[in-house]
Design a protein around this motif. Structure first.
Motif, mmCIF file in Angstrom:
data_model
loop_
_atom_site.group_PDB
_atom_site.id
_atom_site.type_symbol
_atom_site.label_atom_id
_atom_site.label_comp_id
_atom_site.label_asym_id
_atom_site.label_seq_id
_atom_site.Cartn_x
_atom_site.Cartn_y
_atom_site.Cartn_z
ATOM 1 N N ARG A 1 6.709 5.809 1.593
ATOM 2 C CA ARG A 1 5.762 5.979 2.699
ATOM 3 C C ARG A 1 4.508 5.182 2.428
ATOM 4 O O ARG A 1 4.195 4.871 1.279
ATOM 5 C CB ARG A 1 5.448 7.439 2.951
ATOM 6 N N LEU A 2 3.806 4.887 3.485
ATOM 7 C CA LEU A 2 2.528 4.218 3.384
ATOM 8 C C LEU A 2 1.535 5.211 2.802
ATOM 9 O O LEU A 2 1.405 6.321 3.314
ATOM 10 C CB LEU A 2 2.078 3.748 4.761
ATOM 11 N N GLY A 3 0.906 4.867 1.695
ATOM 12 C CA GLY A 3 -0.055 5.752 1.058
ATOM 13 C C GLY A 3 0.352 6.078 -0.363
ATOM 14 O O GLY A 3 1.438 5.710 -0.813
ATOM 15 N N PRO A 4 -0.487 6.788 -1.078
ATOM 16 C CA PRO A 4 -0.222 7.085 -2.486
ATOM 17 C C PRO A 4 0.915 8.083 -2.675
ATOM 18 O O PRO A 4 1.227 8.856 -1.776
ATOM 19 C CB PRO A 4 -1.545 7.683 -2.979
ATOM 20 N N ARG A 5 1.490 8.040 -3.874
ATOM 21 C CA ARG A 5 2.558 8.982 -4.224
ATOM 22 C C ARG A 5 1.976 10.386 -4.226
ATOM 23 O O ARG A 5 0.886 10.635 -4.717
ATOM 24 C CB ARG A 5 3.116 8.629 -5.601
ATOM 25 N N THR A 6 2.731 11.333 -3.680
ATOM 26 C CA THR A 6 2.248 12.701 -3.576
ATOM 27 C C THR A 6 2.956 13.653 -4.537
ATOM 28 O O THR A 6 2.590 14.799 -4.636
ATOM 29 C CB THR A 6 2.413 13.237 -2.141
ATOM 30 N N ILE B 1 8.392 8.019 -2.448
ATOM 31 C CA ILE B 1 8.202 9.472 -2.462
ATOM 32 C C ILE B 1 9.480 10.210 -2.839
ATOM 33 O O ILE B 1 9.435 11.388 -3.153
ATOM 34 C CB ILE B 1 7.631 10.012 -1.133
ATOM 35 N N ALA C 1 0.821 -1.213 0.000
ATOM 36 C CA ALA C 1 0.000 0.000 0.000
ATOM 37 C C ALA C 1 0.853 1.260 0.000
ATOM 38 O O ALA C 1 0.332 2.368 0.016
ATOM 39 C CB ALA C 1 -0.943 0.008 1.206
ATOM 40 N N GLY C 2 2.170 1.101 -0.049
ATOM 41 C CA GLY C 2 3.067 2.241 0.001
ATOM 42 C C GLY C 2 3.514 2.696 -1.368
ATOM 43 O O GLY C 2 3.240 2.056 -2.382
ATOM 44 N N SER C 3 4.237 3.795 -1.368
ATOM 45 C CA SER C 3 4.754 4.332 -2.625
ATOM 46 C C SER C 3 6.080 5.046 -2.379
ATOM 47 O O SER C 3 6.361 5.510 -1.274
ATOM 48 C CB SER C 3 3.755 5.298 -3.257
#
Length: 132
Positions: free
Chosen positions: A121-126, A106, A102-104
């Motif tokens: 990091r855990l979560g979508p690419r920002t 960064i 679930a990470g991406s």
């Protein structure tokens, strides 16, 4: 959860690791306190400097086998690293593997004095980072 992935040669100095990691954190707009994990290849996790940096900064150290790293899709694989280590990526693959599916990424791999650092990091690419 933020993970710093590190690739380095044997015998790397803790001071050099700190400089490389701090530069990568600054580029990503992060601080030492944002990070929870330092991930690297198992053969580097035993290095005194790697252990020292993780301990001094209060980060959990995650050691990954080359086969685990080789199975991780990364944006910037290296034939040179693959030939030397048995995986086309250490820093990016370690960061991504440690953060989980679930990470991406960064911050893609950044090189500094023979040390490669990537951040996931855990979560979508920002942010879309340029490929180095």
């Amino acid at each position: 959860m933020v993970v710093v992935g590190i690739g380095a040669r044997a015998g790397v100095a803790a001071a050099d690791l700190c400089v490389a990691v701090d530069a990568a954190l600054a580029a990503a707009g992060l601080t030492v306190s944002d990070v929870t994990v330092l991930a690297t290849a198992d053969r580097r996790a035993a290095e005194p400097a790697i252990r020292e940096v993780a301990l001094d900064r209060g980060w959990r150290l995650v050691a990954l086998r080359a086969a685990e790293l080789a199975g991780q899709d990364v944006p910037n694989p290296s034939r040179v690293v693959a030939a030397a280590v048995g995986t086309p990526s250490v820093a990016e693959a370690a960061a991504l593997r440690a953060v989980g599916p679930a990470g991406s990424l960064i911050l893609p791999k950044q090189k500094h004095a023979g040390i490669t650092v990537a951040i996931a990091r855990l979560g979508p690419r920002t942010r879309d980072w340029p490929v180095p």
